[in-house]
Write a protein that holds these residues in place. Structure first.
Motif, short mmCIF file in Angstrom:
data_model
loop_
_atom_site.label_atom_id
_atom_site.label_comp_id
_atom_site.label_asym_id
_atom_site.label_seq_id
_atom_site.Cartn_x
_atom_site.Cartn_y
_atom_site.Cartn_z
N ARG A 46 0.83 -1.22 0.00
CA ARG A 46 0.00 0.00 0.00
C ARG A 46 0.86 1.26 0.00
N GLY A 47 1.90 1.28 0.83
CA GLY A 47 2.77 2.45 0.90
C GLY A 47 3.47 2.73 -0.42
N CYS A 48 3.96 1.68 -1.06
CA CYS A 48 4.63 1.86 -2.36
C CYS A 48 3.62 2.25 -3.43
N GLY A 49 2.41 1.74 -3.34
CA GLY A 49 1.37 2.15 -4.29
C GLY A 49 1.08 3.64 -4.15
N PHE A 64 10.61 13.08 0.54
CA PHE A 64 9.28 12.70 1.05
C PHE A 64 8.72 11.51 0.29
N ARG A 65 9.41 10.39 0.39
CA ARG A 65 9.13 9.20 -0.41
C ARG A 65 9.04 7.97 0.47
N ALA A 66 8.96 6.82 -0.14
CA ALA A 66 8.98 5.52 0.53
C ALA A 66 10.44 5.05 0.64
N TYR A 67 10.74 4.40 1.76
CA TYR A 67 12.07 3.86 2.02
C TYR A 67 11.94 2.39 2.41
N GLU A 68 12.92 1.61 2.02
CA GLU A 68 12.99 0.23 2.45
C GLU A 68 13.90 0.19 3.67
N VAL A 69 13.47 -0.47 4.73
CA VAL A 69 14.28 -0.61 5.93
C VAL A 69 15.13 -1.87 5.77
N ARG A 70 16.45 -1.65 5.78
CA ARG A 70 17.39 -2.77 5.62
C ARG A 70 18.30 -2.87 6.84
N LEU A 71 18.66 -4.10 7.21
CA LEU A 71 19.66 -4.27 8.25
C LEU A 71 21.00 -3.83 7.68
N GLY A 79 11.42 -4.36 6.15
CA GLY A 79 10.19 -3.58 6.24
C GLY A 79 10.27 -2.31 5.44
N GLY A 80 9.29 -1.46 5.68
CA GLY A 80 9.23 -0.19 4.97
C GLY A 80 8.86 0.94 5.90
N ILE A 81 9.22 2.14 5.49
CA ILE A 81 8.91 3.35 6.24
C ILE A 81 8.86 4.47 5.22
N GLY A 82 8.11 5.50 5.51
CA GLY A 82 8.11 6.61 4.58
C GLY A 82 7.04 7.62 4.86
N PHE A 83 6.95 8.56 3.96
CA PHE A 83 6.00 9.66 4.04
C PHE A 83 4.81 9.35 3.16
N HIS A 84 3.64 9.80 3.58
CA HIS A 84 2.43 9.59 2.78
C HIS A 84 2.34 10.59 1.64
N GLY A 85 3.31 11.48 1.53
CA GLY A 85 3.34 12.49 0.49
C GLY A 85 4.14 13.68 0.96
N PRO A 86 4.14 14.74 0.18
CA PRO A 86 4.87 15.94 0.57
C PRO A 86 4.17 16.64 1.74
N PRO A 87 4.82 17.62 2.35
CA PRO A 87 4.18 18.36 3.44
C PRO A 87 2.86 18.99 2.98
N ASP A 88 1.90 19.08 3.92
CA ASP A 88 0.62 19.71 3.62
C ASP A 88 0.79 21.24 3.61
N GLU A 89 -0.33 21.95 3.51
CA GLU A 89 -0.29 23.41 3.36
C GLU A 89 0.33 24.13 4.55
N VAL A 90 0.42 23.48 5.71
CA VAL A 90 1.06 24.10 6.88
C VAL A 90 2.43 23.49 7.18
N GLY A 91 2.90 22.62 6.28
CA GLY A 91 4.24 22.07 6.40
C GLY A 91 4.36 20.80 7.22
N VAL A 92 3.26 20.08 7.42
CA VAL A 92 3.26 18.85 8.21
C VAL A 92 3.25 17.63 7.27
N VAL A 93 4.05 16.63 7.62
CA VAL A 93 4.08 15.37 6.87
C VAL A 93 3.51 14.25 7.72
N THR A 94 2.95 13.26 7.04
CA THR A 94 2.43 12.06 7.70
C THR A 94 3.37 10.91 7.40
N GLU A 111 14.14 3.13 15.84
CA GLU A 111 15.39 3.63 15.25
C GLU A 111 15.13 4.19 13.85
N ALA A 112 14.36 3.46 13.07
CA ALA A 112 14.05 3.91 11.71
C ALA A 112 13.19 5.17 11.74
#
Length: 164
Positions: A46-49, A64-71, A79-94, A111-112
């Motif tokens: 879902r995140g990569c989609g 502000f993209r998807a990242y693969e978590v590697r040892l 696993g994976g970690i990342g942002f749901h997109g660029p910052p919103d209109e007030v500069g907040v990222v999810t 840690e990630a």
């Protein structure tokens, strides 16, 4: 845009390319990909989609993209970690994240997430938010360990935020 990986004491957060994200969505590793048992999970797909839809709709998201978590030692993707997109209109990222069951409970997610939060801070966002189901205390602890605090409980979700 060439985005450098984020490196922690034990992990490498590898910024995904479009081609790599497409392989994760298809659950089709190429020769040389080191994927842990159970990777990618549904959340990774879902995140990569979402990352791919954003690239095709808005262009390259930079950090502000998807990242693969590697040892770090082995390069094994856990696993994976990342942002749901660029910052919103007030500069907040999810943010969102997930690790395969076989590596949970070792502090890797915290840690990630700390590394991802620092990436966002350096990029100039005003804050980072995330959420988890009320019955997922492990994820609550991950966000708290990254400095995020619970700001609301709505519709079965606990919402976390860290402002800069």
């Amino acid at each position: 845009m060439e985005v450098p990986p984020a490196v922690t004491a034990r992990l490498l957060l590898h910024p995904l390319s479009v081609r790599e994200a497409e392989r994760i969505v298809a659950r089709a590793p190429r020769d040389g990909d080191l994927w842990a048992e159970g990777y990618p999970q549904d959340g990774d797909v879902r995140g990569c989609g979402g990352f791919l839809r954003g690239v095709f709709g808005r262009g390259d998201p930079g950090v502000f993209r998807a990242y693969e978590v590697r040892l770090l030692e082995s390069g094994l993707a856990v696993g994976g970690i990342g942002f749901h997109g660029p910052p919103d209109e007030v500069g907040v990222v999810t943010v969102g994240y997930g690790l395969v069951p076989g590596v949970r409970g070792r502090g890797y997610a915290s840690e990630a997430l700390r590394a991802l939060v620092e990436t966002a801070r350096v990029a100039g966002v005003t804050g980072v938010k995330g959420d988890a189901d009320l019955d997922n205390p492990a994820s609550h602890r991950v966000m708290e360990a990254a400095g995020m605090r619970c700001v609301a409980e709505i519709d079965g979700l606990r919402h976390f935020y860290l402002g800069f």
